[in-house]
Design a protein around this motif. Structure first.
Motif, PDB file in Angstrom:
ATOM      1  N   VAL A  71       0.770  -1.275  -0.171  1.00 11.74           N
ATOM      2  CA  VAL A  71       0.134  -0.090   0.122  1.00 11.74           C
ATOM      3  C   VAL A  71       0.866   1.051   0.273  1.00 11.74           C
ATOM      4  CG1 VAL A  71      -1.801   1.409   1.221  1.00 11.74           C
ATOM      5  CG2 VAL A  71      -1.945  -1.110   1.294  1.00 11.74           C
ATOM      6  N   GLY A  72       1.970   0.960   0.738  1.00 13.80           N
ATOM      7  CA  GLY A  72       2.833   2.380   0.949  1.00 13.80           C
ATOM      8  C   GLY A  72       3.455   2.672  -0.257  1.00 13.80           C
ATOM      9  N   SER A  73       4.116   1.814  -1.186  1.00 12.28           N
ATOM     10  CA  SER A  73       4.722   1.881  -2.610  1.00 12.28           C
ATOM     11  C   SER A  73       3.438   2.622  -3.377  1.00 12.28           C
ATOM     12  CB  SER A  73       5.149   0.635  -2.924  1.00 12.28           C
ATOM     13  OG  SER A  73       6.328   0.144  -2.175  1.00 12.28           O
ATOM     14  N   THR A  74       2.416   1.852  -3.493  1.00 15.53           N
ATOM     15  CA  THR A  74       1.372   2.379  -4.232  1.00 15.53           C
ATOM     16  C   THR A  74       0.749   3.992  -4.037  1.00 15.53           C
ATOM     17  OG1 THR A  74       0.231   0.104  -4.497  1.00 15.53           O
ATOM     18  CG2 THR A  74      -1.007   2.026  -5.000  1.00 15.53           C
ATOM     19  N   LEU A  75       0.867   4.476  -2.779  1.00 17.34           N
ATOM     20  CA  LEU A  75       0.442   5.665  -2.431  1.00 17.34           C
ATOM     21  C   LEU A  75       1.718   6.631  -3.027  1.00 17.34           C
ATOM     22  CD1 LEU A  75      -1.438   5.280   0.847  1.00 17.34           C
ATOM     23  CD2 LEU A  75      -2.321   5.632  -1.289  1.00 17.34           C
ATOM     24  N   ARG A  76       2.765   6.123  -2.719  1.00 13.00           N
ATOM     25  CA  ARG A  76       3.881   6.986  -3.140  1.00 13.00           C
ATOM     26  C   ARG A  76       4.156   7.112  -4.752  1.00 13.00           C
ATOM     27  NH1 ARG A  76       6.404   4.390   0.971  1.00 13.00           N
ATOM     28  NH2 ARG A  76       7.157   2.497  -0.340  1.00 13.00           N
ATOM     29  N   GLU A  77       3.506   5.953  -5.472  1.00 15.77           N
ATOM     30  CA  GLU A  77       3.212   6.079  -7.048  1.00 15.77           C
ATOM     31  C   GLU A  77       2.259   7.126  -6.963  1.00 15.77           C
ATOM     32  OE1 GLU A  77       4.907   4.147 -10.081  1.00 15.77           O
ATOM     33  OE2 GLU A  77       5.916   5.437  -8.617  1.00 15.77           O
ATOM     34  N   VAL A  78       1.114   7.113  -6.391  1.00 16.46           N
ATOM     35  CA  VAL A  78      -0.018   8.053  -6.533  1.00 16.46           C
ATOM     36  C   VAL A  78       0.379   9.566  -6.585  1.00 16.46           C
ATOM     37  CG1 VAL A  78      -2.160   8.823  -5.561  1.00 16.46           C
ATOM     38  CG2 VAL A  78      -1.907   6.353  -5.889  1.00 16.46           C
ATOM     39  N   LEU A  79       1.377   9.722  -5.364  1.00 23.64           N
ATOM     40  CA  LEU A  79       1.534  11.235  -5.380  1.00 23.64           C
ATOM     41  C   LEU A  79       2.774  11.528  -6.452  1.00 23.64           C
ATOM     42  CD1 LEU A  79       1.932  10.846  -1.445  1.00 23.64           C
ATOM     43  CD2 LEU A  79       0.679  12.714  -2.814  1.00 23.64           C
ATOM     44  N   ARG A  80       3.690  10.572  -7.038  1.00 21.27           N
ATOM     45  CA  ARG A  80       4.306  10.986  -8.041  1.00 21.27           C
ATOM     46  C   ARG A  80       3.772  11.288  -9.329  1.00 21.27           C
ATOM     47  NH1 ARG A  80       6.294   8.764 -12.480  1.00 21.27           N
ATOM     48  NH2 ARG A  80       5.184   6.597 -12.188  1.00 21.27           N
ATOM     49  N   VAL A  81       2.817  10.693  -9.754  1.00 17.12           N
ATOM     50  CA  VAL A  81       2.088  11.005 -10.693  1.00 17.12           C
ATOM     51  C   VAL A  81       1.002  11.983 -10.969  1.00 17.12           C
ATOM     52  CG1 VAL A  81       2.325   8.638 -11.769  1.00 17.12           C
ATOM     53  CG2 VAL A  81       0.285   9.254 -10.654  1.00 17.12           C
ATOM     54  N   LEU A  82       0.517  12.416  -9.807  1.00 16.87           N
ATOM     55  CA  LEU A  82      -0.178  13.479  -9.642  1.00 16.87           C
ATOM     56  C   LEU A  82       0.578  14.889  -9.763  1.00 16.87           C
ATOM     57  CD1 LEU A  82      -2.508  12.868  -6.592  1.00 16.87           C
ATOM     58  CD2 LEU A  82      -3.181  13.345  -8.850  1.00 16.87           C
ATOM     59  N   ARG A  83       0.011  15.912 -10.415  1.00 14.74           N
ATOM     60  CA  ARG A  83       0.540  17.282 -10.367  1.00 14.74           C
ATOM     61  C   ARG A  83       0.122  17.721  -9.108  1.00 14.74           C
ATOM     62  NH1 ARG A  83      -3.519  20.794  -9.762  1.00 14.74           N
ATOM     63  NH2 ARG A  83      -5.650  20.309 -10.993  1.00 14.74           N
ATOM     64  N   PRO A  84       0.992  18.926  -8.741  1.00  9.77           N
ATOM     65  CA  PRO A  84       0.883  19.619  -7.353  1.00  9.77           C
ATOM     66  C   PRO A  84      -0.824  20.041  -7.331  1.00  9.77           C
ATOM     67  CG  PRO A  84       3.077  20.128  -8.348  1.00  9.77           C
ATOM     68  CD  PRO A  84       2.641  19.331  -9.417  1.00  9.77           C
ATOM     69  N   GLY A  85      -1.452  19.793  -6.363  1.00  7.98           N
ATOM     70  CA  GLY A  85      -2.836  20.255  -6.119  1.00  7.98           C
ATOM     71  C   GLY A  85      -3.825  19.203  -6.761  1.00  7.98           C
ATOM     72  N   GLY A  86      -3.155  18.325  -7.271  1.00  5.12           N
ATOM     73  CA  GLY A  86      -4.121  17.145  -7.740  1.00  5.12           C
ATOM     74  C   GLY A  86      -4.575  16.319  -6.627  1.00  5.12           C
ATOM     75  N   ALA A  87      -5.538  15.298  -6.908  1.00  8.24           N
ATOM     76  CA  ALA A  87      -6.309  14.623  -5.830  1.00  8.24           C
ATOM     77  C   ALA A  87      -6.403  13.117  -5.948  1.00  8.24           C
ATOM     78  CB  ALA A  87      -7.661  15.245  -5.677  1.00  8.24           C
ATOM     79  N   PHE A  88      -6.235  12.456  -5.085  1.00  2.26           N
ATOM     80  CA  PHE A  88      -6.430  11.057  -5.189  1.00  2.26           C
ATOM     81  C   PHE A  88      -7.794  10.777  -4.612  1.00  2.26           C
ATOM     82  CE2 PHE A  88      -5.662   6.922  -2.753  1.00  2.26           C
ATOM     83  CZ  PHE A  88      -5.734   5.973  -3.890  1.00  2.26           C
ATOM     84  N   TYR A  89      -8.655  10.007  -5.385  1.00  4.97           N
ATOM     85  CA  TYR A  89     -10.088   9.536  -4.773  1.00  4.97           C
ATOM     86  C   TYR A  89      -9.956   7.998  -4.509  1.00  4.97           C
ATOM     87  CZ  TYR A  89     -12.061  14.051  -6.419  1.00  4.97           C
ATOM     88  OH  TYR A  89     -12.415  15.213  -6.364  1.00  4.97           O
ATOM     89  N   PHE A  90     -10.510   7.525  -3.454  1.00  7.78           N
ATOM     90  CA  PHE A  90     -10.736   6.001  -3.049  1.00  7.78           C
ATOM     91  C   PHE A  90     -11.857   5.718  -2.365  1.00  7.78           C
ATOM     92  CE2 PHE A  90      -8.827   8.890   0.416  1.00  7.78           C
ATOM     93  CZ  PHE A  90      -9.497   8.248   1.232  1.00  7.78           C
TER      94      PHE A  90
END
Length: 248
Positions: free
Chosen positions: A157-176
């Motif tokens: 889960v930790g690695s997945t969330l790090r990838e989520v933050l990497r591909v997001l632009r600053p100010g982008g959002a992760f929905y779950f």
């Protein structure tokens, strides 16, 4: 009640006995290919119909503010992790540019059907990739990342969330929207513990007892909104869910 007491172990053994053909196929190395290519896409497609009905109002509310995260160009670039057959497409706003990813290419037939049903979207591409390794997606290239019923089965889960933050632009959002462990003192958690090993085998690595809200709280989101909800799934130990979004 002891989570890993003798009663849990006994009931686990009984469940494993009932599922012994699957355990045998797994031992022979035959279950995983069959599960990923045929069984899991088929059964998930059927279960998704039930889950979508039960969770529809939560998804409508969750995705209501998606347009707020459009990029500077005015387009909404959305990446979905574990797209499956595309059950979430109906909730995305018109013109949304969608990149689909899934570790299992067996979903592509159902995915193609849902793409045809949702012509209000612009589909960019399908990437066969695990949530922990989105290397084919450039850093800071998307406005929104979506994962529903996915974090339960990723290997990290930790690695997945790090990838989520990497591909997001600053100010982008992760929905779950994810199912999670029940309260430890509850009977539901007791049955989650009983079902855990067989459930994980049958449902392609799905873990029943992850406390995913803790992983999300530890990730480096600048803002995080989490709500604990119940999604009633008949005869299934996945009633407790969390829903929300985090901003990079």
């Amino acid at each position: 009640m002891p989570a890993a007491g003798a009663s849990v172990l006994l009931l686990r053994a009984c469940l494993a006995l009932l599922a012994s053909p699957i355990y045998l196929l797994s031992f022979l190395g035959m279950w995983e290919p069959f599960c990923r290519k045929i069984f899991f896409p088929f059964i998930l497609d059927k279960l998704s119909v039930i889950h979508d009905k039960k969770s529809k109002k939560h998804k409508q509310e969750l995705f209501r503010n998606l347009p707020d995260f459009r990029g500077p160009s005015g387009a909404l670039r959305l990446l979905e992790i574990g797209t499956g057959s595309g059950a979430n497409f109906q909730f995305y706003p018109p013109g949304c540019r969608v990149t689909c990813t899934d570790i299992n290419p067996g979903f592509q037939e159902g995915l193609a059907r849902n793409m045809k049903k949702n012509e209000h979207l612009q589909f960019e591409r399908f990437v066969v990739a695990a949530g922990e390794d989105l290397g084919q997606v450039p850093s800071g290239s998307v406005d929104v990342v979506v994962a529903t019923l996915v974090l339960c089965s990723v290997s990290s889960v930790g690695s997945t969330l790090r990838e989520v933050l990497r591909v997001l632009r600053p100010g982008g959002a992760f929905y779950f929207l994810e199912h999670v462990a029940a309260e430890h003192s509850s009977w539901r958690y007791f049955w989650q513990q009983v079902c855990y090993p067989t459930w994980k085998l049958v449902f392609a690595g799905c873990c029943l007892t992850r406390e995913l809200w803790k992983d999300l709280e530890e990730a480096k989101f600048s803002e995080l909104k989490i709500q604990h909800i119940s999604v009633a799934m008949p005869w299934m130990p996945i009633k407790p869910h969390i829903v929300g979004y985090g901003v990079k």
